[in-house]
Structures are given as C-alpha cells and as structure tokens.
Design a protein around this motif. Structure first.
Motif, PDB file in Angstrom:
ATOM      1  N   THR A 270       5.500   9.124   6.514  1.00 50.89           N
ATOM      2  CA  THR A 270       4.801   7.845   6.747  1.00 50.89           C
ATOM      3  C   THR A 270       4.867   7.463   8.219  1.00 50.89           C
ATOM      4  N   PRO A 318       3.639  -1.672   0.766  1.00 51.57           N
ATOM      5  CA  PRO A 318       2.324  -1.105   1.093  1.00 51.57           C
ATOM      6  C   PRO A 318       2.354  -0.150   2.271  1.00 51.57           C
ATOM      7  N   SER A 319       3.272  -0.339   3.212  1.00 57.30           N
ATOM      8  CA  SER A 319       3.331   0.547   4.371  1.00 57.30           C
ATOM      9  C   SER A 319       3.723   1.966   3.978  1.00 57.30           C
ATOM     10  N   ASN A 321       3.322   3.109   0.683  1.00 57.60           N
ATOM     11  CA  ASN A 321       2.522   3.527  -0.472  1.00 57.60           C
ATOM     12  C   ASN A 321       3.357   3.698  -1.738  1.00 57.60           C
ATOM     13  N   GLU A 352      -2.384   7.786   1.605  1.00 54.57           N
ATOM     14  CA  GLU A 352      -2.022   6.804   2.621  1.00 54.57           C
ATOM     15  C   GLU A 352      -2.770   5.487   2.446  1.00 54.57           C
ATOM     16  N   ARG A 353      -3.887   5.510   1.761  1.00 53.04           N
ATOM     17  CA  ARG A 353      -4.680   4.286   1.596  1.00 53.04           C
ATOM     18  C   ARG A 353      -4.250   3.466   0.367  1.00 53.04           C
ATOM     19  N   ARG A 355      -2.427   0.840  -1.076  1.00 47.53           N
ATOM     20  CA  ARG A 355      -1.750  -0.322  -0.486  1.00 47.53           C
ATOM     21  C   ARG A 355      -1.471  -1.353  -1.581  1.00 47.53           C
ATOM     22  N   VAL A 357      -0.297  -4.584  -3.070  1.00 45.41           N
ATOM     23  CA  VAL A 357       0.008  -5.875  -2.440  1.00 45.41           C
ATOM     24  C   VAL A 357       0.389  -6.951  -3.446  1.00 45.41           C
ATOM     25  N   ASP A 371      -4.147  -3.002  -5.736  1.00 42.18           N
ATOM     26  CA  ASP A 371      -4.219  -2.066  -4.613  1.00 42.18           C
ATOM     27  C   ASP A 371      -5.385  -2.468  -3.711  1.00 42.18           C
ATOM     28  N   TYR A 373      -6.391  -0.891  -1.181  1.00 39.65           N
ATOM     29  CA  TYR A 373      -6.958   0.411  -0.815  1.00 39.65           C
ATOM     30  C   TYR A 373      -7.706   0.390   0.518  1.00 39.65           C
ATOM     31  N   ILE A 377      -3.113  -2.012   7.125  1.00 39.86           N
ATOM     32  CA  ILE A 377      -2.481  -3.064   6.341  1.00 39.86           C
ATOM     33  C   ILE A 377      -1.731  -4.037   7.245  1.00 39.86           C
TER      34      ILE A 377
END
Length: 867
Positions: A270, A318-319, A321, A352-353, A355, A357, A371, A373, A377
């Motif tokens: 990451t 989220p950073s 995933n 990676e997308r 996210r 939340v 997500d 997505y 972020i």
C-alpha cells in the motif's frame, strides 16, 4: 495469511511487490463489481454479495434504513473530483432511496430524494421526516405525498459543523441510540426529538467519522490512527464542568498498553498512503503497518451471521483497502479489545480502489459495506508531495462517480423476513423489542417514542420486569422513558435488577426523579456497588442530586471508589461549584487511603484549574495548615502540581512513544519525517520569503491579584516546601520578586469574540490530535500547553498554521488554504489564552502580513528553520 483465509483473487503474493514504490507507474484497473469481489479475502465460510453498484449508486458515504427496510444513501460526488478538489462546494450532493423491487437481494430502483446539497455527510430516517447533515446545516426533510422525494425542509440547527471545515474533520453521523438521543461524531452537539420539536444540546467533540452503540447503549468512536474508543460514561456529562483536568470514561481508549488493535494487515503493498514516505509507516514488504485512516466503527448486532460476531466492532481502513474485526470483552474491571485475527483482517482486498467508508448492521441481519470505489481518498488539504506524485504517476485520479454497496454473508446465512415496521401496531412494536436483531429492536423503540402512544406503557412495563433478556428489558425501560411514562417505582425496581447493564441504565434513568425520597434511597444503596460500569454511571448521576445530598453522596462514593479514575472524573463532572464542600468532607477522614488521596488531589486540581482566585487561595490555605495531616497536605499540593505543572494525575499511565519500525538515517533523509515527499502538495500561492523569529518562553500558568497563601509553605526547608516553591514558579502576582508587569491584560470585547470563535475552530480542526486539554496525544501531536512556540512570537506561530511543520512527533498539516486570516488569528488567540496560558491575543492583520511575507512556501517548516 492463515489457512483459514480464502483469497478470492488467484494470487495474493506480497513478497513479489516489496520493491513497489511511488515512482512505479502501474495504474490499478477499474474493475467491475464482480471483478472487485474476486479481489476480496475473507475467513472461511464468509463471502461478499453485491447489493448495488453504479449507476444505481454513486460516491456513497453513509446509509440508513427506513422502517420497512428501504436503503437510504448519502452521495458525495463533490468530494475530490480531481487532485485539486475542484468545485468542492458545488451543490452536487444527493440523498437517494434504493429499493429491491423483486426481493432478490439486489437493489434495482433508484429515487433521488434530495439533491443540490453541498458535501452532505449524514442521514437519519425518522417517521416524521429525514434528518440530513449538510454542514453547517441539519435539515429535517419531508416527503409530503409518498413519492420518496423531499417536498419541504426545516432547519433543525445551523451548528451542525462548519461549511469551511476540511471535509475529513467536520461534524458527522446521526445515530439514534438507546437513550433516545441522536449522537454525532467530531461535533459538539447532541439532539433529541421531544414532543414534535428537536432539543439541541452541547457536548464535547469526540471521534472523527462514525458512532455506534452496543446492546447496553455504550457508544464507540475512533480517530485516524486509534481504532476504538468507548464512552463508559456518556460524554455530555463531562460538559457540565469546564474545569476538568481530564475526562476519563469519555472516549476511553480500548487500544491497551501496546495498541495492538491498531496493527493492520493489508492484502497488498500500500505505497499510496499519505505518509508512505516516512520510516515505519510501511512494513518492509510495502504494506501499511498501522491504521492511518480508521473510521466507521459499527457494532454487529445482527442475527444472520455466526453468533461469534455478535457484539464485535467492525472498522474500516480505506487507505489500506480493508475492514477489520475487533472483539470487545469485559474482564470484570472494564472493557478491553483485541483483533479477531492474527496477521489477517476480516475483509482485505487487492483492489486499490476498494474504499470502504461506512458499515451497517442491517435489517436483514447481515453486515453492509459501503465502498466509495475511487483512487483518491485523501483530502487535498493533507495530500503530501509524496502522495501527489503517487496519484499522478499511477493515474488514480479518475474515474469518479462510481460506488458499490456489499453485503457480508456466511454459508449459514438464510434470508429473513423483510421488515414492515412502518405499519406495525403498538403491540407488534412491543413484541419487536425481543427480536434477535438489534436493528429491529432499535427501530421499534424509536417508532414508539416518535408516535408517543402511551397505551403501550403497561405492556412495556410488563416486559421490563419479565424474564426476557437484559437487552430487551433495557429497550422497554428506555421506551417508557421516551414516552414520559417511566415511574419512580420502575426505576427503583430496575436498580436492583440482576443485570449489570439494566442497573447501569436504571442509575441514569433515576435522574428524572432525584427529588423522590424512594429513588434517592435506592440510589444511595448502590454506593457499595461492586460492578465497575454501574459505579461509573453512579458517579455521574450523583451530580444531579439536590445540593447537600449531592456533596455527601459524592464524597461517600469517592471515599470508596476513587481508585478508579473514571469514577473520579465522572464525579468531578457533576461537582461544579461544590468542589470545596466535597473536599472538606474527604479531609475529615484522617486515615490515609489510596482512594482518599487520589480524590483529594483531583478535586484540588479541578479547583486550581478554575483559576478563581478566592477558591484557589482557599485550597492553598488548607495546604499550608500545619494542623492538617502530612498526607493530606501532600495530596492537596499534588492537585496544584497537576493543574499548574502538568504532573500526571492519579490513575494515569504515561506510555513511552513507540520507536518507528524502521529507523531513518537522519531526519531529512528519504524516509525521515523531514525528508523528501513530506511537503504540502498544493501550496496556496507560490514564492518564498520571511525569516523566522525566535520563539520565547511563555508566561506563568496563573496570575493572581494578591500574593498566594502557598508562599508560606514554599519558604519551608522541607519536601513539601520545595514542591511548593517549584509550583510557584508557574504563578505570578504583583510584587513577586523578579517579576514585573505580572498582571495579564484582559481581553477586549473583540478579542473575547475572537477567543470564542477560536475555540470552535480548535474543536473542529485541532482537538482530534491536540486533545481538549491541549496536552496532545502520544505519537500523534505534541502538547500545546508547554509549547514555547504557542506562547512565543506570533509570526513564528502563524507560519506553523499557514504552512505546517515537520517535527519529532508528527506532521502538523498546513491550514493556510482552508482557514482565513481571521480564523487563524482566532484559533491562535484561543490556544494562547486557554489552559492557563497568558500570551497576547492575535490580530488578523498579523496573519495577513505573515501570509504575504511567506507567500508560496512550498513545504512545512522544520524546527531548525523556526528557531
């Protein structure tokens, strides 16, 4: 990963990606929902199902459910549409309603309930309308004709955060909890619907994004790098006394001594995290080592996943995933928490997308994952040069306007009935309080309270005294409270309930009847209560008793239980103006005990912190009295040391800062905190200039109008005398040797206004790191109370806020692009005059001059530059 994990992707090889860095240009693919699900790794037996995806849902950030199980979604398309956050305040936000028309578990109908909103972020669906948080406004929107479109909106309050606050740090959440109040996160209000109107009251800001409750009604929040905190005692109690030294019991960390719950295990390297350039942020294999953006705590209280998950708290990162599972346990002395898995997470994705939340313990008994997505972020205000370069090189800026909602299920999951509580009768709602799914119980209680039909009171009373589970009896009691149908007899009976959770709530419910003799007697009978949670609530509730009885009861409780710092601080919260009376009662006990000593010290500290000279001098008169026992004088003096010198209060443990996992070769080398990559990516303007002036030490912690009584003790050649002398170094008064102009100039009317505004800015922007008492947070932010920068030259301090600062503790983010000159002047005025500091107020013109002189500063300042 443990063998109990099934990676949904074909390969989860982390070692092969060890060398991945921000310089490599491998754009992550934009996957279909099915392709994204294939990247998820979950424990054996669990899987993820798609509930909704774009275009049905776009940029989702929060959800709620109506009484019939329809899904309401807040969409925030204005967030980071590109790396420069272009048109962030354009009115593009929406609230939409999603429906599963064919009952196949997938949403297939979208209705826009409300649009034209600016960065909306919270929702609560009520029977009488829909609460929507759009800082600074909280609206009650109503659908008048049943078409799921808002026809009217009523302003509930304009104190729901700030329009100009950074998106990551603004009031959010609207959670109707067991106590019938609607609680928020990172904000200073709570509200309640009562007799058709909303009662909005102040509280202390807590958390960053999200708030949840367990079956006992305890609230959980988290912040940035700290995965889980709990309100053992409801936070609004602590707002009663502004002189508290600390607020143990409110936002109590569950991290433990080693913060092991903050360790994370991503399924992929990451590098695209904001501080990935710093030593120790990433492991040697490129994966994030600890939470950096933890959010959305959610207690799972459903009935369609394995029972081992019930009561666990799930959080998102989220950073990295992933979604993490945390087990909360009661060891008989308090709550503790641990990660559910060693070396793995509940959900970890190689996309990676992905996210996550927001999370929801849903009506269908499963866990929903929201997500957003997208590639970006992190908000623009905090994007470092390192992350900017990563975003650009990896081409993750676009696309936006995507989004997915997932449901976590298990092999054992079987569909349950769709809720239809909107049409339920009173008797049916009472019956729903026994449902195995917490959402059904919460919703049934809310609907009965909203409707105000007291004809259900007898059935509720029977349920409250039945052999039903404690959680059901709790709902029955609090529903009676919400209907104004609770009686003193109900409370007295519940105070002796066999369940700790029922007794805890009963103590709180007793506050409505503190003038009733039978309730008073039942409360006082709990002074010998042995359960830690009941005792903590009792400490808070006794502060609501009538004067006279209040002081006697608080002194008696502290004499027994002041070894628990939560009991002490909860008791002090209700002691405002009565501290000396309680102190006198405790000083009547001549035998030293750890409880008496701790209570005396903390009460004295609270009085000293008030800086009300007559009360301060009264405490010091007791301290210098030779007729008093030596241990009592020492305890009183300890209170003064706590208030004026930052001495550690009783029951506190100072934890050493953890060493970074990887040591940087030097502070400014690659990987060091001051090294390449840490500068702010988007300076407000370009240019260079402005030499920093040197900071100077601040003034005294307290200034009196007359010599302190403590002087007589300070002249004694004794241990107490030497301690008193050190304390008086922090006190000034007219005629003090070596001090001239000791009097502090009072703030003008304009400066007083600026101070008040600065407090609001501080609570919204700064408090999450520097804390309400200004004393900072280990490994996150330094203390402001003892800072030479804070008390020193204004141009130096202004540079820090305008452009940020790299320091030994962490990165102070630049705020010049998000706060105007007047706001910066206000918050600086506040921190220079709060917590006993006496530095001068700050004028906006001074900030304007520094902004011009340092125009274009492209990176945060270092300590060396500021010196």
């Amino acid at each position: 990963m443990p063998r109990s994990w099934i990676p949904a992707a074909a390969v989860l090889c982390v070692a092969a990606a060890v060398t991945l860095s921000a310089r490599q240009t491998v754009p992550p693919p934009v996957r279909t929902p099915a392709g994204e699900i294939a990247t998820f790794a979950l424990p054996v037996g669990y899987r993820v199902e798609l509930v909704a995806a774009e275009p049905l849902v776009q940029d989702p950030v929060a959800i709620d459910w109506d009484a019939d199980g329809r899904l309401w979604v807040v969409e925030m398309p204005g967030y980071m549409t590109d790396i420069r956050a272009s048109d962030e305040h354009a009115p593009t936000g929406r609230v939409v309603v999603l429906e599963d028309a064919d009952a196949d578990g997938r949403m297939d109908r979208r209705t826009v309930f409300a649009d034209g909103l600016v960065l909306p972020r919270a929702i609560k669906v009520l029977e009488r309308g829909v609460l929507v948080g759009e800082p600074p406004y909280l609206w009650l929107m109503r659908d008048e004709n049943g078409d799921f479109r808002a026809d009217s909106r009523l302003l509930v309050t304009d104190r729901y955060g700030r329009r100009d606050a950074v998106v990551e740090h603004n009031l959010n959440s609207l959670t109707w909890t067991l106590d019938n109040w609607i609680h928020t996160s990172e904000g200073d209000i709570v509200l309640r619907l009562k007799q058709g109107a909303f009662d909005v009251r102040p509280t202390l800001p807590r958390g960053q994004w999200g708030v949840t409750q367990d079956d006992a009604g305890r609230l959980y929040r988290n912040t940035n790098e700290s995965a889980l905190h709990v309100d053992v005692v409801p936070t609004p109690y602590y707002a009663r006394n502004p002189d508290l030294v600390r607020t143990r019991g409110s936002y109590e960390s569950l991290g433990g001594a080693d913060d092991a719950i903050d360790i994370v295990w991503p399924a992929r390297p990451t590098p695209g995290v904001n501080r990935g350039y710093q030593a120790g942020i990433l492991r040697d294999d490129g994966r994030l080592a600890r939470f950096t953006a933890v959010a959305a705590p959610t207690v799972y209280r459903g009935d369609r996943l394995p029972a081992e998950l019930y009561g666990n708290v799930f959080v998102v990162e989220p950073s990295a995933n992933l979604v993490s599972r945390i087990v909360v346990e009661d060891d008989g002395r308090g709550l503790s928490a641990r990660k559910a898995y060693d070396g793995a997470e509940f959900i970890a994705s190689t996309d990676e997308r992905f996210r996550p939340v927001h999370l929801s313990s849903a009506p269908d008994g499963t866990l929903y994952v929201i997500d957003m997505y997208r590639g970006i972020i992190q908000h623009k205000a905090y994007i470092t040069e390192y992350l900017r370069d990563y975003i650009v090189s990896h081409q993750v800026e676009q696309p936006v306007s995507l989004g997915r909602i997932f449901r976590v299920v298990h092999d054992s999951t079987r569909p349950g009935p769709r809720p239809a509580l909107g049409r339920a009768t009173g008797a049916q709602l009472v019956a729903a309080l026994s449902h195995l799914n917490g959402w059904w119980r919460d919703t049934a209680q809310r609907l009965m309270v909203e409707r105000g039909d007291r004809r259900v009171a007898p059935a509720l009373r029977a349920l409250a005294t039945s052999a039903a589970p404690a959680r059901t009896r709790l709902h029955a009691l609090w529903t009676l409270e919400g209907l104004d149908a609770l009686t003193p007899a109900d409370v007295v009976r519940a105070l002796s309930d066999g369940s700790r959770d029922v007794r805890t709530s009963a103590v709180r419910l007793a506050e409505a009847f503190v003038g009733d003799a039978t309730v008073q007697a039942a409360l006082l009978a709990r002074l010998d209560e042995r359960d830690w949670n009941v005792r903590a609530q009792l400490a808070a509730t006794l502060g609501e008793l009538p004067a006279g009885l209040r002081e006697r009861a608080l002194a008696a409780l502290l004499d027994r239980a002041a070894g628990d710092p939560i009991v002490v601080d909860a008791a002090l919260s209700g002691m405002r103006g009565a501290e000396t009376a309680v102190l006198d009662r405790l000083l009547e006990g001549t035998v030293e005990t750890p409880e008496r000593r701790a209570a005396i010290a903390m009460i004295a500290a609270t009085v000293i912190r008030s800086k009300q000279e007559p009360r301060v001098q009264e405490v010091w008169t007791k301290t210098v009295s030779a007729a008093r026992a030596e241990w009592q004088r020492a305890a009183l003096l300890e209170g003064t040391e706590i208030a004026l010198t930052g001495a550690l209060p009783p029951g506190s443990v100072r934890r050493a800062a953890a060493a970074p996992a990887t040591a940087a070769p030097c502070p400014t080398c690659p990987g060091g905190r001051g090294g390449p990559g840490g500068a702010r990516a988007f300076p407000e303007v370009l240019g260079e200039g402005g030499a920093a002036a040197s900071a100077r030490a601040g003034g005294p912690a307290m200034t009196l109008g007359a010599p302190p009584v403590l002087v007589t003790l300070a002249s004694a050649d004794s241990a107490l005398g030497r301690r008193a002398a050190r304390v008086l170094e922090r006190v000034a008064w007219p005629g003090k040797p070596g001090v001239s102009g000791a009097a502090v100039a009072p703030l003008t009317a304009d400066e007083t206004r600026r101070f008040a505004e600065g407090q609001r800015v501080y609570e919204a922007v700064c408090q999450g790191c520097h804390q309400a008492n200004g004393r900072g947070l280990d490994r996150v932010a330094p203390s402001l109370v003892d800072s030479a920068l804070v008390a020193g030259d204004v141009p130096v301090l202004a540079r820090v806020l305008l452009h940020g600062k790299e320091g030994s503790v962490g990165l102070m983010p630049p705020l010049g692009a998000t706060l105007g000159d007047d706001q910066i002047a206000s918050v600086l005025t506040y921190i220079r005059r709060a917590w006993g500091l006496t530095a001068s107020a700050v004028d906006p013109a001074a900030i304007e001059r520094v902004r011009a002189a340092t125009a274009g500063r492209a990176r945060p300042w270092t300590d060396a530059e500021l010196r």
